[in-house]
Design a protein around this motif. Structure first.
Motif: not given
Length: 202
Positions: A46-54, A104-118, A130-131
């Motif tokens: 979720v930290a990776a998601f939050a950064l992608g969102w930002w 971390g590489v895999v999770a960063g890609v998935v959740f970083g992109v999810a942050g922008t998708w949201a 949802a992620l």
């Protein structure tokens, strides 16, 4: 207004350092069951998601920033363990550390992109929203399975993870309809994540 490239370049490694250090401080200072959030793969995701969102300037930049965040966080965690607990500094480049950085590489890609998708529209917005909830539901499933192996206290962790999953849907989604869709999508995503985690860990 989206952050500039220099801002992203600066924030990603600094945030990764803080994530690793504060995570170790959290697990050593906060009582159970909340201390488990420091050992939580969902928290880091979720930290990776939050950064992608930002970042929100495109999936590639968000993915790279989130990868940097998580990869830097791993040695920062072990560095904190060395400085605060006297652990061996060599653990920073141990196989376990390198494995977590690879994850971390895999999770960063998935959740970083999810942050922008949201922040977009259509099905990507639903999946992106949802992620972060799904990853906490998946972790709750793993805790629930532990209860069958002689860990009765894990139900506190199940409750905390499910509460955080619900909170994330409410915070990220901007409408009741999106919240319902994201919740419906989060459940199969959590099941898929549980199967994937079991396959990798097993």
């Amino acid at each position: 207004m989206q952050p500039s490239r220099p801002a992203v370049t600066l924030v990603a490694p600094v945030a990764g350092f803080l994530l690793g250090v504060l995570d170790f401080v959290w697990i050593t200072r906060v009582p159970y069951p909340f201390a488990e959030l420091g050992n939580s793969t969902a928290t880091w995701a979720v930290a990776a998601f939050a950064l992608g969102w930002w970042v929100r300037s495109g999936p590639v930049r968000a993915a790279v920033a989130a990868v940097v965040l998580l990869v830097v966080a791993v040695p920062s965690y072990y560095l904190a363990a060395t400085l605060l607990q006297g652990d061996d500094l060599a653990v920073i480049w141990s196989p376990a550390s390198l494995l977590w950085m690879a994850f971390g590489v895999v999770a960063g890609v998935v959740f970083g992109v999810a942050g922008t998708w949201a922040r977009t529209a259509g099905w990507r917005r639903v999946v992106g929203t949802a992620l972060p909830a799904a990853v906490f539901v998946e972790e709750a499933l793993r805790f629930a399975l532990k209860s069958r192996s002689g860990y009765p206290d894990v139900w506190w962790n199940v409750a905390i993870d499910l509460a955080l999953a619900a909170l994330l849907v409410v915070l990220v989604a901007r409408s009741a309809r999106l919240r319902l869709l994201a919740t419906a999508v989060a459940l199969p995503l959590a099941a898929l994540g549980a199967v994937t985690f079991a396959a990798v860990a097993g």
